[in-house]
Design a protein around this motif. Structure first.
Motif, short mmCIF file in Angstrom:
data_model
loop_
_atom_site.label_atom_id
_atom_site.label_comp_id
_atom_site.label_asym_id
_atom_site.label_seq_id
_atom_site.Cartn_x
_atom_site.Cartn_y
_atom_site.Cartn_z
N HIS A 15 0.83 -1.21 0.00
CA HIS A 15 0.00 0.00 0.00
C HIS A 15 0.86 1.26 0.00
CE1 HIS A 15 -4.20 1.53 1.04
NE2 HIS A 15 -3.46 2.63 0.92
N HIS A 17 1.45 5.16 -2.34
CA HIS A 17 0.77 6.08 -3.25
C HIS A 17 1.74 6.80 -4.17
CE1 HIS A 17 -3.26 6.00 -1.30
NE2 HIS A 17 -2.55 5.66 -0.24
N SER A 101 -6.06 2.41 -11.00
CA SER A 101 -7.34 2.86 -10.46
C SER A 101 -8.23 3.28 -11.62
CB SER A 101 -7.14 4.04 -9.50
OG SER A 101 -8.37 4.50 -8.98
N LYS A 127 -6.94 -0.38 -7.30
CA LYS A 127 -7.24 0.32 -6.05
C LYS A 127 -8.57 1.06 -6.16
CE LYS A 127 -7.06 2.80 -2.24
NZ LYS A 127 -5.99 3.71 -1.84
N HIS A 129 -11.14 3.69 -3.74
CA HIS A 129 -11.30 4.48 -2.52
C HIS A 129 -12.75 4.98 -2.53
CE1 HIS A 129 -10.78 7.12 0.81
NE2 HIS A 129 -9.46 7.04 0.81
N LEU A 157 -8.17 -3.78 -4.25
CA LEU A 157 -7.86 -3.25 -2.93
C LEU A 157 -8.79 -2.08 -2.65
CD1 LEU A 157 -4.32 -2.63 -1.48
CD2 LEU A 157 -6.09 -0.89 -1.25
N HIS A 159 -10.02 0.91 0.01
CA HIS A 159 -9.89 1.68 1.25
C HIS A 159 -11.08 1.37 2.14
CE1 HIS A 159 -9.19 5.14 3.94
NE2 HIS A 159 -10.52 5.12 4.00
#
Length: 293
Positions: A15, A17, A101, A127, A129, A157, A159
């Motif tokens: 994880h 960024h 993403s 990812k 979120h 994945l 958040h």
């Protein structure tokens, strides 16, 4: 650049960024970036380039999963290019693993984009979120994208829990915490039973919900990013040591939390000696298929 050397690798950080593009475009708007820096008490620069990230992790004999978040529909801020991240990681394949993403509002176009990113650009996962992207994980609009990711055999994945993004900004910068309740991802695990799912972070205030989903659904994992281990809820430590010892993953949330700080605090956590290498490396190697090239 050579590929990962699993024999010398000491840890896999699942994880991290990508905060800035090659031409200087940041991953977040100035308002949200400043709020995150205040929340995490970050001083000085917090925008390493991907090349700097590679050098940082290579020096520590670690690998790092790198991603951004495409939340343009919700925030109006354009994301860093997935293709740019994938290409930069490919140039540092001994240290970096690219995730991507995709805005779930893109529907079938997003599913086609996901396929291209995996098949043509070497992306190894995706990812989400939900709070920043302003969608509920169980919203059917995201299902074509989940279907493609499941078929591609790479992880998703998500958040979960509270976020430092928007913290302290009036109205939280428009970010709704409710979307990041891990129980919303239980439906995704039911409807896509072969999809590998990672619940990111200790899921405050829904830690018990995250543990319930991860123990009930065989392909749901938990990463430990975003918190210093000294603040982990006791039930998370207990499950990591026992029922979820093969499904818990090291993650830092770099650059807002450094792996150096995380690992120093993890060393003082009451984790069984035989479980530590699983969390730091072995579980991620298996989940990401790193032992298969």
């Amino acid at each position: 650049m050579t590929s990962l050397n699993l024999d010398t690798l000491v840890a896999v950080d699942v994880h991290t960024h990508a905060e800035i593009s090659a031409d200087g475009h940041p991953s977040l708007s100035p308002e949200l970036s400043a709020a995150s820096a205040r929340y995490f008490k970050v001083h000085g620069t917090r925008e390493p380039t991907i090349e700097e990230m590679a050098a940082y992790y290579r020096e520590r004999r670690m690998a790092a999963v790198v991603f951004t978040v495409d939340a343009e529909s919700a925030t109006g801020h354009p994301p860093i290019s997935n293709e740019e991240i994938a290409a930069a990681c490919a140039g540092h394949a001994d240290a970096l693993i690219p995730f991507a993403s995709v805005d779930p509002r893109r529907g079938r176009a997003g599913a086609r984009q996901a396929r291209r990113l995996v098949e043509e650009h070497g992306v190894r996962g995706f990812k989400f979120h939900p709070s920043i992207q302003d969608f509920s994980p169980d919203d059917r609009m995201a299902y074509p994208l989940y279907e493609a990711i499941e078929e591609l055999g790479v992880p998703a994945l998500f958040h979960t829990g509270q976020t430092g993004i928007g913290a302290g900004v009036p109205g939280g910068g428009g970010i709704r915490l409710k979307h990041s309740n891990p129980m919303l991802i239980d439906d995704v695990a039911v409807d896509f039973p072969e999809l590998r799912i990672i619940l990111a972070h200790p899921s405050f205030p829904w830690q018990d919900e995250a543990l319930a989903v991860a123990t009930h659904k065989p392909y749901v994992y938990i990463d430990l990013s975003g918190w210093s281990p000294k603040y982990f809820p006791p039930q998370l430590v207990r499950y990591a040591n026992t029922l979820l010892k093969d499904k818990v993953l090291f993650g830092s949330d770099y650059p807002v939390i450094s792996p150096d700080r995380w690992l120093a605090d993890f060393a003082r956590l009451d984790i069984k000696p035989e479980v530590r290498p699983k969390i730091l490396k072995d579980n991620a190697v298996r989940l990401l298929g790193l032992d298969k090239g």
